[in-house]
Design a protein around this motif. Structure first.
Motif, mmCIF file in Angstrom:
data_model
loop_
_atom_site.group_PDB
_atom_site.id
_atom_site.type_symbol
_atom_site.label_atom_id
_atom_site.label_comp_id
_atom_site.label_asym_id
_atom_site.label_seq_id
_atom_site.Cartn_x
_atom_site.Cartn_y
_atom_site.Cartn_z
ATOM 1 N N VAL A 560 -26.848 35.636 -37.298
ATOM 2 C CA VAL A 560 -25.925 36.732 -37.005
ATOM 3 C C VAL A 560 -25.248 36.473 -35.654
ATOM 4 O O VAL A 560 -24.025 36.588 -35.513
ATOM 5 N N ALA A 561 -26.052 36.049 -34.697
ATOM 6 C CA ALA A 561 -25.496 35.758 -33.368
ATOM 7 C C ALA A 561 -24.462 34.638 -33.458
ATOM 8 O O ALA A 561 -23.391 34.714 -32.843
ATOM 9 N N VAL A 562 -24.766 33.632 -34.242
ATOM 10 C CA VAL A 562 -23.833 32.516 -34.403
ATOM 11 C C VAL A 562 -22.531 32.991 -35.035
ATOM 12 O O VAL A 562 -21.440 32.587 -34.628
ATOM 13 N N ALA A 563 -22.649 33.881 -36.021
ATOM 14 C CA ALA A 563 -21.450 34.395 -36.686
ATOM 15 C C ALA A 563 -20.557 35.126 -35.686
ATOM 16 O O ALA A 563 -19.324 35.030 -35.739
ATOM 17 N N VAL A 564 -21.182 35.842 -34.775
ATOM 18 C CA VAL A 564 -20.408 36.563 -33.751
ATOM 19 C C VAL A 564 -19.804 35.559 -32.755
ATOM 20 O O VAL A 564 -18.626 35.629 -32.418
ATOM 21 N N LEU A 565 -20.617 34.617 -32.352
ATOM 22 C CA LEU A 565 -20.140 33.631 -31.375
ATOM 23 C C LEU A 565 -18.955 32.844 -31.921
ATOM 24 O O LEU A 565 -17.993 32.573 -31.221
ATOM 25 N N SER A 566 -19.026 32.506 -33.200
ATOM 26 C CA SER A 566 -17.979 31.660 -33.778
ATOM 27 C C SER A 566 -16.737 32.453 -34.153
ATOM 28 O O SER A 566 -15.763 31.893 -34.640
ATOM 29 N N VAL B 47 -40.060 22.461 -27.097
ATOM 30 C CA VAL B 47 -38.707 21.900 -26.993
ATOM 31 C C VAL B 47 -37.725 22.880 -27.618
ATOM 32 O O VAL B 47 -37.924 23.312 -28.756
ATOM 33 N N SER B 48 -36.676 23.221 -26.868
ATOM 34 C CA SER B 48 -35.655 24.113 -27.415
ATOM 35 C C SER B 48 -34.348 23.370 -27.622
ATOM 36 O O SER B 48 -34.045 22.423 -26.893
ATOM 37 N N ALA B 49 -33.608 23.796 -28.629
ATOM 38 C CA ALA B 49 -32.311 23.179 -28.913
ATOM 39 C C ALA B 49 -31.319 23.528 -27.820
ATOM 40 O O ALA B 49 -31.267 24.667 -27.360
ATOM 41 N N ARG B 50 -30.561 22.537 -27.394
ATOM 42 C CA ARG B 50 -29.491 22.807 -26.417
ATOM 43 C C ARG B 50 -28.169 23.026 -27.120
ATOM 44 O O ARG B 50 -27.272 23.663 -26.582
ATOM 45 N N LEU B 51 -28.024 22.417 -28.288
ATOM 46 C CA LEU B 51 -26.774 22.534 -29.047
ATOM 47 C C LEU B 51 -27.089 23.041 -30.447
ATOM 48 O O LEU B 51 -28.187 22.839 -30.944
ATOM 49 N N SER B 52 -26.096 23.664 -31.063
ATOM 50 C CA SER B 52 -26.230 24.035 -32.459
ATOM 51 C C SER B 52 -25.771 22.881 -33.340
ATOM 52 O O SER B 52 -24.958 22.056 -32.929
ATOM 53 N N ALA B 53 -26.301 22.849 -34.544
ATOM 54 C CA ALA B 53 -25.849 21.842 -35.506
ATOM 55 C C ALA B 53 -25.664 22.509 -36.854
ATOM 56 O O ALA B 53 -26.555 23.201 -37.305
ATOM 57 N N PRO B 54 -24.545 22.350 -37.510
ATOM 58 C CA PRO B 54 -23.348 21.736 -36.931
ATOM 59 C C PRO B 54 -22.855 22.547 -35.727
ATOM 60 O O PRO B 54 -23.122 23.734 -35.625
ATOM 61 N N ALA B 55 -22.112 21.877 -34.854
ATOM 62 C CA ALA B 55 -21.567 22.537 -33.678
ATOM 63 C C ALA B 55 -20.249 23.238 -34.018
ATOM 64 O O ALA B 55 -19.684 23.949 -33.196
ATOM 65 N N PHE B 56 -19.783 23.011 -35.238
ATOM 66 C CA PHE B 56 -18.522 23.622 -35.695
ATOM 67 C C PHE B 56 -18.650 23.824 -37.200
ATOM 68 O O PHE B 56 -19.502 23.209 -37.842
ATOM 69 N N HIS B 57 -17.796 24.691 -37.764
ATOM 70 C CA HIS B 57 -17.773 24.804 -39.221
ATOM 71 C C HIS B 57 -17.240 23.489 -39.765
ATOM 72 O O HIS B 57 -16.131 23.060 -39.405
ATOM 73 N N ALA B 58 -18.008 22.845 -40.616
ATOM 74 C CA ALA B 58 -17.647 21.499 -41.052
ATOM 75 C C ALA B 58 -17.496 21.430 -42.562
ATOM 76 O O ALA B 58 -18.207 22.121 -43.300
ATOM 77 N N GLN B 130 -17.587 28.451 -49.147
ATOM 78 C CA GLN B 130 -18.062 27.471 -50.121
ATOM 79 C C GLN B 130 -17.730 26.065 -49.614
ATOM 80 O O GLN B 130 -16.659 25.831 -49.049
ATOM 81 N N ASN B 131 -18.682 25.129 -49.800
ATOM 82 C CA ASN B 131 -18.519 23.736 -49.357
ATOM 83 C C ASN B 131 -18.238 23.608 -47.853
ATOM 84 O O ASN B 131 -17.528 22.710 -47.413
ATOM 85 N N VAL B 132 -18.801 24.552 -47.131
ATOM 86 C CA VAL B 132 -18.663 24.505 -45.666
ATOM 87 C C VAL B 132 -20.067 24.542 -45.060
ATOM 88 O O VAL B 132 -20.917 25.308 -45.517
ATOM 89 N N ARG B 133 -20.311 23.677 -44.103
ATOM 90 C CA ARG B 133 -21.551 23.790 -43.325
ATOM 91 C C ARG B 133 -21.213 24.582 -42.079
ATOM 92 O O ARG B 133 -20.446 24.143 -41.233
ATOM 93 N N LYS B 134 -21.779 25.780 -42.004
ATOM 94 C CA LYS B 134 -21.413 26.683 -40.918
ATOM 95 C C LYS B 134 -22.103 26.294 -39.615
ATOM 96 O O LYS B 134 -23.181 25.696 -39.614
ATOM 97 N N VAL B 135 -21.487 26.684 -38.527
ATOM 98 C CA VAL B 135 -22.083 26.485 -37.201
ATOM 99 C C VAL B 135 -23.547 26.932 -37.218
ATOM 100 O O VAL B 135 -23.864 28.008 -37.709
#
Lengths: 640, 640
Positions: A560-566, B47-58, B130-135
């Motif tokens: 949900v947070a990601v959806a808002v951020l994006s 260990v915590s994630a520093r970045l999201s993956a995907p970092a963009f809607h792909a 559909q057919n999108v990998r979201k942030v």
């Protein structure tokens, strides 16, 4: 948009047979190495003993060496005295050579020595060669110690040294050259911050390198190669002509307009297979250039790994003269329906745990793009091409991704997710690595159903009963059918609206959600947060039908947070910690209670005991409070 | 002879609990390393994630990115045209970012493109995302990737990189200092030829180092230390005060007059355990000096290994935050009676194979001194202290020393031994590493009994029927009770007398064995060679009772050769190859036939097929002939 098609599509089994038999005789070279460092290597020639072991008749005990025939009269009623002074009996320690003329050792415990140590009284005879390790008892010089293609283990090193073989001929570790290709790729090491928009961090080749290394090969990762026919061709040819035993290109193995791998391999050599009926892993190319195996490996991380493990790793092992080992398997009961596309073999990552006396398994997400489905899985379900899936409650055979006792000790946790569960997991593993916690996020209601169906040890839940204002208890009564469970408060936590930093649309309370200019992101039906939103709407007499995005669902606070951020949504209900994590603003709405439901029969498990001990510990509570948005004032309290 | 006694004797379980709990909190330090090389290491922090993956809607597919809402009207009878020229649809490849304003990707396979590529016709609508990998679909920035004490696998490396973690905090590999002690020890590397009389090649510390290395520790082996109280004390204290996390002394841990280890540990620190009720492995010392674990490890190679694996290795793993993994187990039917001393837990090395649908296991020799009992074993039977053994035919639970499918593929071969079996094994493993051959040597008659009792795939036999002069067939009729077996000749071979080089006692034929000045070494009853000797004696009317050493038995040709070489006997009947191997003289007596007996039901097994193919191959026959004393004129011929 020029497209190739998969002209040489095969099943996995066909592809393996074809690829491996093409290179059946291919062995990496051999080298002679120090036997002391030969662990994990494979003999390239038969090894024969140069020395016998023991090399002499040796005492197998501390005691007196004697000629056995002189002891034959000894008995309880006829003690016999042996004389040390004249050499009739000679003291020896374990491992020492037997003196000339002696053929047995009397254990020191069975001897009564005189004070001056010169006479020894015995009361039982000894037979020849008793307590003696005879020459060659372990190893006889010239005998074959190991055949060719023997994997050398620690004890084998002992045998090599003992048999007088300071060096041993072994297969050279095969070299595999990994070529990362893709215009979108960047190396994490080259980045100061997040990658530029549209760029992806290269990770596949590092994963494949770790797999190859584990399989006894020597991986080499090339710098990133641009997606360009000529560039790929140049680098591929260089790699093939290097001392590499195998070359793997990742990726460009599919049939897209920028997928040059197939064309390049075809132009330089021969494609044996293009496309394999597995998922993930379909866009795999198996080929041959100038006599060497060349593989086009798919780009999605899970595809890359599965394709590599199924096809490349076994060939790297064969090159060393190893026989690849079939994965261990186990049986488990499937916790959910699992439809699958016919005609394609599906590799489904699973979480498995032991409940009472049966193993239960639940699938993780399907997507080939999510590496986290591999890192979180402890088992793999292979659904054959001939099957259209498996149904809930059926017994399935799983391949183990972790040792069986790791799976046996796994605590299954399902239902609603809260960030303090991750903290609990960390504290749990820190206090003892014995108990992994495997969480699946299916919402509070999903958790209660899993408890009802004996599918989990623990469920997290924060379901508000709108009639009573109570949390969880009424739902347990309604859905658990008298099942005896403990209900233990983990935390109280703030729920509120997550909005973009600065709150540009000035969301103040729940009524704002109905505004024309606001689209929300919602949680899935059955989640506590959804129930909470509905409760707040009802309190104010607001109609959910008038909210834009009400039907857009996500499964976790973080999503949900990601959806808002994006920018996909303007607001979403969730917890402070999720908002903070992504630097969103947070408009508090209410505080709620988040409980753990645990069937009472599991309370005595050492794993659950340890988990609850941690929940009571001050250092855990302190860490929770530091996250913000939480109160631990009732953490660990039994509601039921 | 001063003796200590075991004052702190414990069971294995008690010793483990005591030792491990004493050092429960002991962790090796931590270090930050490159995530790409973190495979096999253990996290020392969460260990915590520093970045999201995907970092963009792909884009998750190759195709056209669109705003889904513009496709809603499309149907088979209402095709919809999308325009690329005005950006209504934008071509994208898998992994590429979704252009601004687009929220779905139409698979290229579902699009009909105009020739100029500017218009696309679709016949089905697409729904949003559909057919999108979201942030964040795979990984959300800030979420916990791994808790503390997580063992990092290949896929985890991918997650670390993808989540923007170029480095990771892991436990430092614990250092273990191994101190070989013993006046009798020499390093193989320092030898030009065989070790001087009474000396033993140091091998234990190299074996233990390989085990420690496999367990993620860093072993350091010291130079050999003399058996002397002050010398041992000095080196032990140095080791304890070095950066080692643990110190292991091998050996001197027993209670003999030259066993100083216990005294030294007691004087420098504290003995927790001395003596463990296991066999092998009893003389083990567990202690503590200046806060560090110190172990006195037993000297016999099998004892050293078992003690180290049971007590030291798990602690080295715990120091890294790993939970030691319980060995895999399996069930098998015991092929022989196995008596065991009560009050002591016995670790018995076993050979296990699969016959039809059941696993059969047979024990190897008991002795703790024979490293070959570990190198040849594929399973371990632990007989508890409360048991006085297991009986033939009972089902026992075994620990696996090799992967299950390796055991499943193992060819069991028992009965009489011949050196060409080793050659066969080498050729078999060379042609495919898939089929290990496990031989046990129990003589021809023992082999026939094993065939009768369904305990082996293959038996080697060379039993002469004195009445007919035939080999094997009459015995099969008499003992196999109609069981359907194939009888296949492996070789013809010379049997004769092995005598010391130069034949000092001028042995010429069988009559010489009766001479007063000659002591022979015999083979065990039921062996083909024994039958042959009796046959030759009978032919000449000679009485075995008048032969010195007739009752001294050995179980293999090589052991007979060793007995002659060591001067224990003046002559022994055996094969030329054994005599040659030890440079003995050989007085030919006769030629005999050596056959393989194989139950017909096993002839179709791929393993047996491959074995028989090799027996027929010219290169195998050529190698046999080169050994001398063999004829392959009927090799591979079916007698039955």
């Amino acid at each position: 948009m020029k497209r190739r098609i998969y002209l040489k599509m095969k099943t996995l089994e066909e592809a393996q047979r074809l690829f491996w038999s093409e290179f059946a005789g291919y062995r990496s070279g051999e080298e002679q190495i120090d036997s002391r460092r030969a662990g994990g290597r494979v003999t390239s020639r038969p090894v024969s003993a140069r020395l016998s072991a023991p090399a002499f008749h040796a005492a197998a005990m501390d005691g007196l060496a004697v000629a056995a025939k002189y002891t034959f009269g000894a008995a309880d009623d006829a003690p016999l005295t042996l004389f040390l002074e004249n050499g009739q009996a000679v003291p020896v320690n374990t491992g020492h050579p037997l003196p000339e003329g002696k053929d047995a050792v009397i254990m020191i415990e069975n001897v009564l020595l005189s004070d001056d140590g010169q006479q020894a009284v015995i009361r039982t005879p000894i037979y020849p060669w008793q307590n003696v390790r005879k020459v060659g008892e372990d190893i006889v010089a010239t005998e074959q110690l190991f055949p060719t293609n023997h994997l050398i283990g620690p004890a084998d090193i002992g045998a090599l040294l003992t048999a007088g073989c300071p060096q041993v001929w072994v297969r050279r570790k095969p070299r595999v050259q990994l070529l990362p290709t893709g215009n979108e790729l960047v190396q994490l090491a080259d980045l100061d911050h997040a990658p530029p928009p549209g760029k992806t961090i290269e990770s596949n080749c590092s994963v494949l390198a770790a797999v190859a290394d584990r399989g006894g090969a020597v991986p080499q990762v090339s710098p990133i190669i641009k997606d360009d026919y000529e560039t790929i061709k140049k680098h591929l040819l260089e790699a093939v002509r290097s001392d590499a035993d195998m070359v793997v290109i990742n990726a460009g193995s599919s049939a897209g307009s920028a997928d040059y791998t197939a064309q390049v391999i075809e132009d330089l050599g021969e494609i044996l297979v293009h496309g394999i009926t597995i998922m993930p892993g379909k866009p795999t190319i198996l080929g041959k250039i100038e006599g060497k195996p060349v593989v086009g490996n798919p780009g999605y991380p899970v595809s890359a790994l599965i394709s590599f493990e199924q096809l490349v790793l076994p060939l790297l092992q064969r090159m060393q003269g190893m026989e690849p080992t079939a994965p261990e398997t186990m049986e488990a009961v499937l916790g959910r329906n699992l439809p699958s596309r016919g005609g394609i073999e599906e590799f489904r990552r699973m979480i498995t745990g032991k409940l009472d006396n049966r193993f239960i398994c639940v699938p993780l997400k399907k997507g080939a793009g999510a590496i986290s489905t591999i890192t979180r899985a402890n088992t793999m379900l292979r659904i054959p091409a001939s099957s259209e899936g498996e149904s809930r409650g059926s017994t399935v055979r799983l391949e183990l991704l972790r040792p069986l006792d790791h799976i046996q000790r796994t605590i299954l946790c399902t239902g609603s997710h809260d960030l303090t569960l991750d903290l609990l997991h960390d504290f749990l593993k820190k206090s003892s690595p014995a108990y992994p916690l495997a969480s699946t996020h299916v919402g509070s209601m999903g958790g209660i159903m899993a408890i009802r169906d004996d599918m989990t040890h623990i469920a997290g839940s924060h379901l508000l009963d709108p009639k009573t204002g109570e949390y969880n208890t009424s739902y347990l009564k309604q859905y658990l059918d008298g099942k005896d469970v403990a209900l233990i408060t983990l935390v109280h936590r703030q729920q509120g609206f997550m909005v973009p930093a600065g709150n540009p649309k000035k969301v103040q309370d729940v009524t704002d959600l109905l505004r024309d200019d606001i689209t929300i992101i919602n949680r899935q039906a059955g989640s506590g947060t959804r129930v909470l939103l509905d409760f707040e709407l009802e309190k104010k007499g607001l109609d959910a039908d008038n909210i834009r995005g009400y039907d857009n669902e996500e499964y976790t606070h973080m999503s949900v947070a990601v959806a808002v951020l994006s920018g996909k949504a303007d607001a979403g209900l969730g917890i402070l910690a999720a908002a903070r994590a992504l630097n969103l603003d947070f408009i508090p709405l209410t505080e709620e209670r988040y409980d753990l439901i645990i069937p009472r029969q599991y309370l005595d498990l050492p794993s659950i005991q340890q988990l609850l001990d941690i929940a009571h510990a001050d250092r855990f509570k302190k860490s929770v409070e530091q996250m913000g948005g939480y109160s631990t004032r009732e953490t660990g309290r039994y509601i039921l």
